[in-house]
Write an enzyme that holds these catalytic residues in place. Structure first.
Site, short mmCIF file in Angstrom:
data_model
loop_
_atom_site.label_atom_id
_atom_site.label_comp_id
_atom_site.label_asym_id
_atom_site.label_seq_id
_atom_site.Cartn_x
_atom_site.Cartn_y
_atom_site.Cartn_z
N GLY A 54 0.94 -1.30 0.17
CA GLY A 54 -0.16 0.01 0.00
C GLY A 54 0.80 1.33 -0.11
O GLY A 54 1.93 1.33 0.86
N ALA A 55 0.51 2.16 -0.94
CA ALA A 55 1.52 3.31 -1.01
C ALA A 55 2.03 4.04 0.04
O ALA A 55 2.95 4.14 0.36
CB ALA A 55 0.95 4.26 -2.17
N ASP A 243 -1.66 4.57 -5.93
CA ASP A 243 -0.27 4.38 -5.77
C ASP A 243 0.62 5.66 -6.35
O ASP A 243 1.64 6.06 -5.90
CB ASP A 243 0.38 3.28 -6.52
CG ASP A 243 0.06 2.08 -5.81
OD1 ASP A 243 -1.17 1.59 -5.68
OD2 ASP A 243 0.84 1.61 -4.78
N ASN A 253 -3.32 2.99 -10.05
CA ASN A 253 -3.89 1.91 -9.00
C ASN A 253 -3.66 0.47 -9.41
O ASN A 253 -3.44 0.07 -10.47
CB ASN A 253 -5.30 2.31 -8.52
CG ASN A 253 -5.49 1.58 -7.12
OD1 ASN A 253 -4.65 1.77 -6.15
ND2 ASN A 253 -6.44 1.07 -6.84
N LYS A 254 -4.04 -0.45 -8.44
CA LYS A 254 -3.95 -1.76 -8.52
C LYS A 254 -4.43 -2.08 -9.76
O LYS A 254 -5.69 -1.76 -10.44
CB LYS A 254 -4.77 -2.34 -7.60
CG LYS A 254 -4.55 -3.76 -7.41
CD LYS A 254 -3.18 -4.51 -7.73
CE LYS A 254 -2.23 -4.22 -6.57
NZ LYS A 254 -0.75 -4.38 -6.92
O1 MRU Z 1 0.36 -3.89 -4.63
P1 MRU Z 1 -0.11 -3.36 -3.37
O2 MRU Z 1 -1.00 -4.18 -2.42
O3 MRU Z 1 0.76 -2.28 -2.70
O4 MRU Z 1 -1.30 -2.12 -4.12
C1 MRU Z 1 -2.15 -1.28 -3.24
C2 MRU Z 1 -2.87 -0.62 -3.98
O5 MRU Z 1 -3.15 -0.71 -5.19
C3 MRU Z 1 -3.50 0.52 -3.17
O6 MRU Z 1 -4.74 0.64 -3.85
C4 MRU Z 1 -2.73 1.77 -3.31
O7 MRU Z 1 -1.56 1.61 -2.86
C5 MRU Z 1 -3.42 2.95 -2.39
S1 MRU Z 1 -3.37 2.43 -0.66
C6 MRU Z 1 -3.98 3.81 0.40
#
Ligand code: MRU
Length: 371
Positions: A54-55, A243, A253-254
């Site tokens: 998570g970012a 992110d 984002n993801k």
């Molecule tokens: O690969 P990850 O689990 O780090 O991806 C996380 C995400 O895509 C979240 O939506 C993003 O980091 C926002 S967290 C507030």
């Protein structure tokens, strides 16, 4: 947030005053366990292996990674080495670079003897700032949920989210989940459709776990279900995290977020992105062309991990031997598909003017740099 009644954050300083505690997210939802980071290598591994992810949390963990590195070597070279090691861990979340820059700036002009303390101070501030930012995001996002609730008295407000932008992805509270928790706590009848988020299943494993522990009604759905739900008016609003947001409002984002935004546009479902300002990258003008997209091990696609009926955690292969698999971690949703950006300074339209106007102190250096 609370885990079994106990206030818990995703990262903290241990009582010894120097080592760093984290929730080991690779074990959720089947086991809640913590881990202790004592070195730069521990911090870098925790980020790459996604014990923390998570970012915003990646940024906080990296900040503490610098602290741990400086304890062993507070020289300029030590600082550079630590930063170079940590920046390689995950390429997409800009919060990583932001946090490294913040801690580096806090220690660079300090004498060696003062660097460790200065780094810990800035890392702790980054954590506290993250929590305050998320609380503000919660308040601004709550108004959007309240407006929907007002239009359907007594009816439940159906939200859809992708991946995990909850408290586990931040230091606490979450970004996309902040308005949801606030709405739930105020008695609004919210219900969350949780995309499972293949391949690593952050939705099914983490978001569902979080929401469940807070008592928020939710339902896990396969990633491909959102479009169908939207066509049948079963989603009032989509809300996701990010992110990296480019200067033009494009949102990374993801993987799979873009498809949800397309479906939302086609069905007039508002599509909001919650973000703390450290997630904005004003140096990137065009998100689709320029944001680096992490590519992870194809085994994450080819295999799936879960709990067997007798309680063992096992990983099984779901793709035929010999079939190649591809694992892009993120995609970019163009700004035109985003209804609004929920920031700590309010809900803003996703375009370059509005972003620069809302965060002039962040936008200005990039402008000056690009000449
Ligand atoms: O690969 P990850 O689990 O780090 O991806 C996380 C995400 O895509 C979240 O939506 C993003 O980091 C926002 S967290 C507030």
């Amino acid at each position: 947030m609370k885990v079994d009644g106990k206030p818990t954050r995703s990262i903290w300083l241990e009582p010894d005053g120097w080592s760093v505690g984290i929730v080991d997210q690779t074990l959720l939802p089947h086991r809640f366990a913590t881990a202790r980071l004592t070195s730069l290598e521990d911090a870098a591994n925790a980020i790459s292996a996604m014990q923390v992810r998570g970012a915003p949390l990646i940024g906080a963990a990296a900040a503490y990674g610098i602290c741990l590195a400086l304890r062993a070597d507070a020289s300029d070279e030590g600082l550079e080495r630590a930063s170079a090691t940590l920046i390689r861990t995950r390429p997409t979340a800009i919060n990583l670079k932001w946090a490294l820059d913040q801690v580096t700036a806090a220690v660079r002009n300090q004498p060696r003897a003062a660097r460790v303390e200065a780094a810990y101070r800035r890392a702790a501030e980054i954590c506290e700032e993250d929590v305050a930012i998320n609380q503000a995001i919660g308040r601004h996002g709550l108004a959007l949920i309240e407006a929907i609730a007002a239009k359907k008295p007594g009816g439940r407000v159906n939200l859809l989210t992708h991946c995990n932008a909850g408290w586990l992805a931040t230091v606490d509270v979450g970004t996309a989940t902040a308005p949801i928790y606030l709405a739930h706590d105020r008695g609004l009848p919210v219900h969350v459709w949780v995309d499972e988020t293949r391949p690593r299943n952050q939705g099914a494993s983490l978001t569902a776990w979080e929401l469940g522990h807070h008592g928020v009604p939710h339902t896990v759905i396969p990633d491909n279900t959102g479009g169908h739900l939207m066509q049948h008016a079963m989603v009032d609003m989509a809300i996701v995290g990010t992110d990296r947001v480019a200067a033009n409002g494009d949102v990374c984002n993801k993987i799979g977020t873009y498809l949800k935004a397309l479906a939302a546009k086609d069905n007039d479902v508002p599509f909001y992105v919650a973000l703390p300002s450290p997630t904005i990258d004003f140096s990137i003008k065009d998100g689709i062309a320029e944001i680096p997209i992490e590519e992870r091990d194809s085994d994450e696609v080819a295999c799936i991990t879960g709990r067997t009926v007798d309680g063992r955690i096992e990983t099984v292969r779901v793709v035929p031997d010999g079939s190649p698999a591809k694992n892009y971690g993120f995609d970019v949703t163009p700004a035109r598909l985003v209804t609004g950006l929920i920031t700590e300074r309010g809900v803003i339209v996703p375009n370059a003017t509005a972003l620069a106007h809302a965060f002039p102190e962040r936008a200005a250096p990039a402008k000056a740099h690009s000449g």
